[in-house]
Write a protein that holds these residues in place. Structure first.
Motif, PDB file in Angstrom:
ATOM      1  N   LEU A 147       0.790  -1.363   0.091  1.00 25.45           N
ATOM      2  CA  LEU A 147       0.024  -0.153   0.078  1.00 25.45           C
ATOM      3  C   LEU A 147       0.930   1.163   0.116  1.00 25.45           C
ATOM      4  N   THR A 148       0.616   2.059  -0.983  1.00 21.12           N
ATOM      5  CA  THR A 148       1.306   3.356  -0.945  1.00 21.12           C
ATOM      6  C   THR A 148       0.345   4.552  -0.760  1.00 21.12           C
ATOM      7  N   ALA A 149       0.851   5.166   0.217  1.00 23.01           N
ATOM      8  CA  ALA A 149       0.039   6.718   0.690  1.00 23.01           C
ATOM      9  C   ALA A 149       0.653   7.737   0.090  1.00 23.01           C
ATOM     10  N   ARG A 150      -0.254   8.645  -0.503  1.00 26.01           N
ATOM     11  CA  ARG A 150       0.171   9.863  -1.039  1.00 26.01           C
ATOM     12  C   ARG A 150      -0.044  11.087  -0.490  1.00 26.01           C
ATOM     13  N   ALA A 151       0.934  11.887  -0.220  1.00 23.78           N
ATOM     14  CA  ALA A 151       0.566  13.385   0.277  1.00 23.78           C
ATOM     15  C   ALA A 151       0.673  14.198  -0.940  1.00 23.78           C
ATOM     16  N   ASP A 152      -0.363  14.603  -1.457  1.00 26.30           N
ATOM     17  CA  ASP A 152      -0.590  15.553  -2.647  1.00 26.30           C
ATOM     18  C   ASP A 152      -0.365  16.860  -2.370  1.00 26.30           C
ATOM     19  N   ASN A 153       0.189  17.540  -1.565  1.00 28.06           N
ATOM     20  CA  ASN A 153       0.317  18.728  -1.228  1.00 28.06           C
ATOM     21  C   ASN A 153       0.894  19.593  -2.628  1.00 28.06           C
ATOM     22  N   TYR A 154       1.974  19.037  -2.973  1.00 30.73           N
ATOM     23  CA  TYR A 154       2.762  19.802  -4.079  1.00 30.73           C
ATOM     24  C   TYR A 154       2.112  19.647  -5.400  1.00 30.73           C
ATOM     25  N   PHE A 155       1.093  18.539  -5.512  1.00 27.24           N
ATOM     26  CA  PHE A 155       0.315  18.567  -6.867  1.00 27.24           C
ATOM     27  C   PHE A 155      -0.766  19.340  -6.895  1.00 27.24           C
ATOM     28  N   ILE A 156      -1.165  19.832  -5.653  1.00 28.13           N
ATOM     29  CA  ILE A 156      -2.456  21.048  -5.783  1.00 28.13           C
ATOM     30  C   ILE A 156      -2.082  22.237  -5.546  1.00 28.13           C
ATOM     31  N   GLY A 157      -0.723  22.650  -5.789  1.00 28.52           N
ATOM     32  CA  GLY A 157      -0.200  23.953  -5.397  1.00 28.52           C
ATOM     33  C   GLY A 157      -0.025  24.462  -4.097  1.00 28.52           C
ATOM     34  N   ASN A 158       0.233  23.471  -3.053  1.00 27.31           N
ATOM     35  CA  ASN A 158       0.720  23.725  -1.816  1.00 27.31           C
ATOM     36  C   ASN A 158       2.159  23.178  -1.412  1.00 27.31           C
ATOM     37  N   PRO A 159       2.866  23.743  -1.955  1.00 30.86           N
ATOM     38  CA  PRO A 159       4.470  23.216  -1.580  1.00 30.86           C
ATOM     39  C   PRO A 159       4.713  23.471  -0.157  1.00 30.86           C
ATOM     40  N   ASP A 160       4.064  22.838   0.717  1.00 31.78           N
ATOM     41  CA  ASP A 160       4.465  22.907   2.093  1.00 31.78           C
ATOM     42  C   ASP A 160       5.028  21.593   2.527  1.00 31.78           C
ATOM     43  N   LEU A 161       6.310  21.513   2.712  1.00 28.58           N
ATOM     44  CA  LEU A 161       7.336  20.507   2.825  1.00 28.58           C
ATOM     45  C   LEU A 161       7.064  20.024   4.525  1.00 28.58           C
ATOM     46  N   ASP A 162       6.763  20.893   5.280  1.00 31.43           N
ATOM     47  CA  ASP A 162       6.582  20.345   6.640  1.00 31.43           C
ATOM     48  C   ASP A 162       5.339  19.631   6.978  1.00 31.43           C
ATOM     49  N   ASP A 163       4.209  20.412   6.293  1.00 26.61           N
ATOM     50  CA  ASP A 163       3.046  19.674   6.239  1.00 26.61           C
ATOM     51  C   ASP A 163       3.176  18.248   5.612  1.00 26.61           C
ATOM     52  N   THR A 164       3.678  18.231   4.539  1.00 25.11           N
ATOM     53  CA  THR A 164       3.778  17.002   3.814  1.00 25.11           C
ATOM     54  C   THR A 164       4.687  16.002   4.627  1.00 25.11           C
ATOM     55  N   ILE A 165       5.603  16.368   5.252  1.00 23.56           N
ATOM     56  CA  ILE A 165       6.483  15.460   5.940  1.00 23.56           C
ATOM     57  C   ILE A 165       5.495  14.905   7.206  1.00 23.56           C
ATOM     58  N   LYS A 166       4.588  15.749   8.079  1.00 28.66           N
ATOM     59  CA  LYS A 166       3.648  15.440   8.828  1.00 28.66           C
ATOM     60  C   LYS A 166       2.830  14.560   8.280  1.00 28.66           C
ATOM     61  N   ARG A 167       2.058  14.791   7.192  1.00 27.59           N
ATOM     62  CA  ARG A 167       1.313  13.704   6.786  1.00 27.59           C
ATOM     63  C   ARG A 167       1.553  12.351   6.332  1.00 27.59           C
ATOM     64  N   LEU A 168       3.160  12.336   5.687  1.00 26.18           N
ATOM     65  CA  LEU A 168       3.868  11.102   5.363  1.00 26.18           C
ATOM     66  C   LEU A 168       4.111  10.205   6.433  1.00 26.18           C
ATOM     67  N   GLN A 169       4.623  10.914   7.691  1.00 22.51           N
ATOM     68  CA  GLN A 169       4.784  10.159   9.004  1.00 22.51           C
ATOM     69  C   GLN A 169       3.684   9.694   9.670  1.00 22.51           C
ATOM     70  N   ALA A 170       2.524  10.393   9.612  1.00 27.13           N
ATOM     71  CA  ALA A 170       0.996   9.927  10.051  1.00 27.13           C
ATOM     72  C   ALA A 170       0.666   8.579   9.083  1.00 27.13           C
ATOM     73  N   TYR A 171       0.937   8.722   7.690  1.00 27.15           N
ATOM     74  CA  TYR A 171       0.306   7.719   7.034  1.00 27.15           C
ATOM     75  C   TYR A 171       1.181   6.458   7.230  1.00 27.15           C
ATOM     76  N   GLN A 172       2.575   6.693   7.450  1.00 29.96           N
ATOM     77  CA  GLN A 172       3.413   5.633   8.016  1.00 29.96           C
ATOM     78  C   GLN A 172       2.997   4.730   9.074  1.00 29.96           C
ATOM     79  N   ARG A 173       2.580   5.343  10.166  1.00 28.04           N
ATOM     80  CA  ARG A 173       1.831   5.075  11.316  1.00 28.04           C
ATOM     81  C   ARG A 173       0.679   4.298  11.043  1.00 28.04           C
ATOM     82  N   ALA A 174      -0.234   4.695  10.324  1.00 31.46           N
ATOM     83  CA  ALA A 174      -1.415   4.182   9.948  1.00 31.46           C
ATOM     84  C   ALA A 174      -1.238   2.975   9.188  1.00 31.46           C
ATOM     85  N   GLY A 175      -0.069   2.517   8.589  1.00 31.77           N
ATOM     86  CA  GLY A 175       0.174   1.204   8.193  1.00 31.77           C
ATOM     87  C   GLY A 175       0.676   1.197   6.502  1.00 31.77           C
ATOM     88  N   ALA A 176       0.911   2.242   6.074  1.00 33.52           N
ATOM     89  CA  ALA A 176       1.287   2.455   4.692  1.00 33.52           C
ATOM     90  C   ALA A 176       2.557   1.944   4.455  1.00 33.52           C
TER      91      ALA A 176
END
Length: 269
Positions: A147-176
């Motif tokens: 299972l691959t979990a995507r954080a699509d901030n950059y794709f929707i015009g929101n290049p927020d690296l900190d929020d992207t990393i926060k989301r990826l870390q949460a998705y990792q904990r959720a089982g991705a």
């Protein structure tokens, strides 16, 4: 033809290798067979490329049509196939669970789920619950499903690296099993993501401005490289240039084309 279980084991093992692997994205049976003939180790569908090839917008095709497409591709090649399931066709975690199970019946051995819909992020907690539901569905299968979990901030015009990393870390904990932030192409940003997660990172290349080579990506720790709709866009770019030649009264557009026999050999290989 390899069984789904055998393909799944091969796909799972690819993510454990030290070097990255390239997972290109076909949009139909012919392109899948051509890519298979070039020795790639796995393939991934592209929701955008498949939609465009059907004259539709990305994420606008019905689940049933996409399931038919997945079944066609997995039957056309011995390579493991991972599916781009977009936002999962539904908002609710319960429906995401069902989407993974239904998609797994087509022969795929992995899938990606986005955290956006209609160019907007899902609220953080809901996005995490959706990944958790997808992970639970994947782990209920009788074969290893990546299972691959995507954080699509950059794709929707929101290049927020900190929020992207926060989301990826949460998705990792959720089982991705794999994490993916399409649109991140700068070396420093990729390195920041890799240093912040414990799961393999997929990087999307084929975007304008992406200059890193396979060797460079492997060296900094990228484990998987996909191409999204870029191969389809490239094919259509050549198609449109040929049309422009014809409209200008010139018919030399096919001078550098492969012959029918050459293409047929690749498809039948």
């Amino acid at each position: 033809m390899k069984s789904q279980y055998d393909k799944a084991v091969i796909f799972s093992e690819l993510h454990k290798e030290k070097s990255a692997f390239i997972m290109p994205n076909p949009w139909d049976i012919g392109s899948a067979k051509i890519l298979s003939s070039y020795g790639f180790k796995a393939l991934a569908t592209s929701g955008a490329a498949f939609a465009l090839s059907n004259g539709a917008d990305d994420n606008s095709l019905a689940l049933e049509k996409v399931l038919v497409h997945l079944r066609e591709l997995t039957s056309a090649t011995d390579l493991p196939v991972s599916a781009d399931l977009g936002y999962g066709f539904f908002d609710s975690p319960k429906n995401i669970y069902d989407t993974i199970l239904r998609a797994a019946e087509t022969g795929i051995v992995g899938a990606s789920i986005e955290d956006t819909n209609s160019n907007k992020n899902y609220p953080f907690e809901l996005a995490v619950e959706r990944v958790k539901a997808a992970s639970e569905a994947a782990k209920s299968l009788n074969f290893p499903f990546i299972l691959t979990a995507r954080a699509d901030n950059y794709f929707i015009g929101n290049p927020d690296l900190d929020d992207t990393i926060k989301r990826l870390q949460a998705y990792q904990r959720a089982g991705a099993d794999v994490l993916f932030a399409p649109g991140i192409i700068l070396k420093e940003e990729i390195e920041s993501v890799i240093s912040s997660i414990d799961k393999p990172l997929n990087v999307f290349m084929g975007l304008k401005g992406g200059t890193l080579s396979f060797e460079e990506l492997s060296k900094i720790g990228v484990r998987r490289i996909s191409l999204g709709a870029s191969l389809y866009r490239n094919a259509m770019s050549s198609f449109i240039k040929s049309i422009q030649h014809i409209k200008s009264g010139q018919f030399d557009f096919a001078n550098d084309s492969l012959s029918f026999q050459e293409i047929n050999t690749l498809i039948q290989k």
